[in-house]
Scaffold this active site. Sequence first.
Site, PDB file in Angstrom:
ATOM      1  N   SER A   1      -4.674 -16.243   6.834  1.00 31.27           N
ATOM      2  CA  SER A   1      -5.226 -17.542   6.433  1.00 31.27           C
ATOM      3  C   SER A   1      -6.550 -17.434   5.664  1.00 31.27           C
ATOM      4  CB  SER A   1      -5.377 -18.456   7.650  1.00 31.27           C
ATOM      5  OG  SER A   1      -4.107 -18.693   8.249  1.00 31.27           O
TER       6      SER A   1
ATOM      7  N   LYS B   1       5.039 -12.938  -0.623  1.00 28.84           N
ATOM      8  CA  LYS B   1       6.172 -13.005   0.315  1.00 28.84           C
ATOM      9  C   LYS B   1       7.450 -13.414  -0.429  1.00 28.84           C
ATOM     10  CE  LYS B   1       2.875 -13.779   3.944  1.00 28.84           C
ATOM     11  NZ  LYS B   1       2.563 -14.281   5.264  1.00 28.84           N
TER      12      LYS B   1
ATOM     13  N   HIS C   1       3.921  -4.726   7.226  1.00 26.31           N
ATOM     14  CA  HIS C   1       3.481  -6.121   7.411  1.00 26.31           C
ATOM     15  C   HIS C   1       4.063  -6.650   8.726  1.00 26.31           C
ATOM     16  CE1 HIS C   1       3.102 -10.437   6.876  1.00 26.31           C
ATOM     17  NE2 HIS C   1       2.129 -10.159   6.027  1.00 26.31           N
TER      18      HIS C   1
ATOM     19  N   GLY D   1      -0.516 -17.306   8.261  1.00 23.76           N
ATOM     20  CA  GLY D   1       0.226 -18.512   7.902  1.00 23.76           C
ATOM     21  C   GLY D   1       0.009 -19.672   8.855  1.00 23.76           C
TER      22      GLY D   1
ATOM     23  N   GLU E   1      -4.607  -7.573  10.088  1.00 20.78           N
ATOM     24  CA  GLU E   1      -4.070  -8.930  10.031  1.00 20.78           C
ATOM     25  C   GLU E   1      -3.650  -9.384  11.430  1.00 20.78           C
ATOM     26  OE1 GLU E   1      -2.498  -9.971   5.880  1.00 20.78           O
ATOM     27  OE2 GLU E   1      -0.873  -8.986   6.930  1.00 20.78           O
TER      28      GLU E   1
ATOM     29  N   ASN F   1      -0.207 -11.526  -1.481  1.00 20.57           N
ATOM     30  CA  ASN F   1       1.134 -11.231  -0.968  1.00 20.57           C
ATOM     31  C   ASN F   1       1.963 -12.510  -1.102  1.00 20.57           C
ATOM     32  OD1 ASN F   1       3.411 -10.647   0.510  1.00 20.57           O
ATOM     33  ND2 ASN F   1       2.367 -10.530   2.501  1.00 20.57           N
TER      34      ASN F   1
ATOM     35  N   GLU G   1       5.394  -9.342   9.494  1.00 24.94           N
ATOM     36  CA  GLU G   1       6.701 -10.001   9.358  1.00 24.94           C
ATOM     37  C   GLU G   1       7.826  -8.965   9.312  1.00 24.94           C
ATOM     38  OE1 GLU G   1       5.685 -12.515   6.013  1.00 24.94           O
ATOM     39  OE2 GLU G   1       4.346 -13.624   7.340  1.00 24.94           O
TER      40      GLU G   1
HETATM   41  P1  PGA Z   1      -1.558 -15.916   4.988  1.00 26.32           P
HETATM   42  O1  PGA Z   1      -0.723 -14.555   4.954  1.00 26.32           O
HETATM   43  O2  PGA Z   1      -2.751 -15.714   4.082  1.00 26.32           O
HETATM   44  O3  PGA Z   1      -0.611 -16.963   4.477  1.00 26.32           O
HETATM   45  O4  PGA Z   1      -1.979 -16.146   6.391  1.00 26.32           O
HETATM   46  C1  PGA Z   1      -1.367 -13.315   4.971  1.00 26.32           C
HETATM   47  C2  PGA Z   1      -0.362 -12.198   5.034  1.00 26.32           C
HETATM   48  O5  PGA Z   1       0.674 -12.360   5.690  1.00 26.32           O
HETATM   49  O6  PGA Z   1      -0.563 -11.134   4.431  1.00 26.32           O
END
Ligand code: PGA
Length: 255
Positions: free
Chosen positions: A217, A12, A100, A178, A172, A10, A102
Site C-alpha cells: 500500500s 500484477k 511475491h 492491497g 512486504e 508491480n 501472492e
Molecule cells: P500494493 O501491492 O501496493 O497494491 O499493496 C504491493 C505488492 O504486492 O507488491
Amino acid sequence: MTRKNLIAGNWKMNATHLDAIQMVQKLSYRLDPDDYERVEVVVCPPFTALRSAQTVIETDHLRIRLGAQNVDWHESGAFTGEVSPVMLQKLSVSYVIVGHSERRQLFGETDEVVNKKLKAVIESGMTPILCVGETEEQRDAGDAESVVGAQVRASLAGVDPETIGRLVIAYEPIWAIGTGRTASADDAGDMCGHVRSTVGDIAGGAYESVRVLYGGSVNPGNIAGLMAKRDIDGGLVGGASLDPDTFASVIRYWV
Ligand code: PGA
C-alpha cells in the site's frame, strides 16, 4: 556506500499489451532526467505486455527499466505454461520479482522454489527482487522478525556473498498488500533494517550494498516518510503503479 534508490511498479495481472504501451509512455512524459538520477524506475508488466513495453522503451530511448513478475527456474523443456529466464533476458528484462506473497500463498511457492528461481534469474544475468513478509497472525504473535529472517536465509541459500550484495529484497508485510493499510514508517524501517542485518549475518559486507525496498500500500502520501528511513532504499508498488500520474508522484516523492 551509496545505494541507488529503486521504485518498481508491480502491475500484477493488469494491463493488456496495448494498455502497457500507453502506461509506459504516459509515465515517461511525467518524469524528468533528474528523476532518473535520483531513482531507478522499473515497471513489471504481465508477460504478455513485456514485448510491447520493451519496444516503447527502446524506440523512445526511455530510462525506464523492465521487470517481470515471475519466472520458471528451468532453462527450457516440457513445462507447459511456464516462462524461462532466457526468454525474459532476451526481452531486455533487468529485474524479476521472485517469491511475491501472492505466488507463495495462491500458487504454493515454497522457500525452496523461490531459491531455485532466484538462482536461475542470477545465472541469466538479471537481478531478482526477492519478496519476503509476514502474515498478520505472525506479526500479532511477535514472530515477524523470525519469519522474515528465515525467509531471507532460505531464499538466499547457496548464493555467494558478493552476488547477494547486488540483489534487491522487498520487505512486504502480507497484511499491508492491497489493503490500504501500510506499515508505519518506523515499523517498515525497522523490518527493512532487520532484513539488512540478516544479510550481514549470512553474507558479511553485502549488507551495505544490498537494496531493501518496502512494499504494501505504498502511495504518494506515504512514500516520503518511508524513504526517509535509513534502511529503506525504495518501494515495490502495486495498486498505485497502475495510474501513471499516481506512480510518477510516488517516484517524485521529494518534490
Ligand atoms: P500494493 O501491492 O501496493 O497494491 O499493496 C504491493 C505488492 O504486492 O507488491
